[in-house]
Write a protein that holds these residues in place. Structure first.
Motif, short mmCIF file in Angstrom:
data_model
loop_
_atom_site.label_atom_id
_atom_site.label_comp_id
_atom_site.label_asym_id
_atom_site.label_seq_id
_atom_site.Cartn_x
_atom_site.Cartn_y
_atom_site.Cartn_z
N LEU A 108 -21.67 -1.93 2.94
CA LEU A 108 -21.30 -0.86 3.85
C LEU A 108 -22.07 -0.95 5.16
CD1 LEU A 108 -21.10 2.11 1.30
CD2 LEU A 108 -19.19 0.95 2.41
N ASN A 126 -19.96 -1.36 8.41
CA ASN A 126 -19.83 -0.11 9.17
C ASN A 126 -21.04 0.23 10.02
OD1 ASN A 126 -17.34 0.30 7.81
ND2 ASN A 126 -18.40 1.24 6.08
N THR A 182 -23.88 0.56 12.81
CA THR A 182 -23.81 0.55 14.28
C THR A 182 -24.29 -0.78 14.85
OG1 THR A 182 -24.19 2.95 14.36
CG2 THR A 182 -24.59 1.70 16.38
N ASN A 191 -21.83 -3.78 14.11
CA ASN A 191 -20.60 -3.70 14.89
C ASN A 191 -20.86 -4.03 16.36
OD1 ASN A 191 -17.91 -2.49 13.53
ND2 ASN A 191 -19.71 -1.80 12.40
N GLU A 196 -13.26 -8.07 14.82
CA GLU A 196 -13.16 -7.85 13.38
C GLU A 196 -13.41 -9.16 12.62
OE1 GLU A 196 -12.76 -4.97 11.74
OE2 GLU A 196 -12.99 -4.02 13.71
#
Length: 215
Positions: A138, A142, A144, A147, A200
């Protein structure tokens, strides 16, 4: 240096976990205490963070100097006896330095590091644990930081090889795994990029076992 050369040129050092398993060795030494193969290991928390910064082109390689305090959730800082103790380093470029330069505070553990088994500073640690659990995936998908670095990684690929998906895939694989993608991997990546943004794709590469594990 002579000792380093002796170690690195030894047969034991050059063993690979990819070597076909020997049934005899597996039977005699299943725990690999005699080093008949390389035991695969996951990168430690600091190594994962540094690797993410490196492949995304964001690692600040500056050496020496003061320790760095990174931004963290306000709720965590408020739990400190004196919240003013956590004074975030003003120069944001310093935030991307190697993890060895990060401030280590006993009562404030960085969430990313904690997720990947960085030892608590409250007690001594003779040996690090290496666990596998859902919050790690996770965090990589996900989080910060991951990403943001996935976006920077995508920008690096466009800058280095342009907009050709095949070249982007080849370069991305080389940076994250140290090898070219196999034909099946390249095909799946091309299909993925047909309807998904490059960011992605780079984020997915951060989750590859070949990126997270040394073998």
């Amino acid at each position: 240096k002579p000792l380093h050369k002796l170690i690195m040129m030894s047969e034991a050092y050059q063993q690979s976990s990819k070597t076909p398993t020997s049934e005899i060795a597996q039977k005699i030494d299943p725990a690999n205490r005699l080093l008949w193969k390389f035991s695969r290991r996951r990168l430690q928390a600091e190594e994962i963070r540094d690797a993410l910064l490196l492949v995304s082109g964001q690692l600040n390689k500056q050496m020496f100097g003061e320790s760095i305090m990174l931004p963290v959730e306000r709720e965590m800082v408020d739990l400190l006896y004196d919240p003013k103790q956590w004074s975030i380093t003003e120069d944001k470029n310093q935030h991307n330095r190697r993890s060895v330069y990060l401030v280590a505070k006993r009562n404030l553990r960085l969430p990313f590091m904690e997720t990947f088994d960085q030892p608590t500073l409250q007690i001594s640690c003779a040996k690090r644990e290496s666990s596998t659990h859902a919050p790690q995936a996770l965090e990589l998908m996900n989080g910060t930081m991951t990403n943001q670095l996935a976006l920077r990684f995508a920008e690096r690929l466009k800058q280095e090889v342009g907009d050709d998906p095949k070249k982007q895939i080849e370069r991305a694989w080389q940076l994250t795994t140290g090898r070219s993608p196999e034909s099946k991997e390249a095909q799946l990546a091309l299909e993925f990029l047909e309807d998904q943004p490059l960011q992605e794709f780079t984020l997915a590469l951060f989750n590859l076992n070949d990126f997270l594990y040394v073998r």
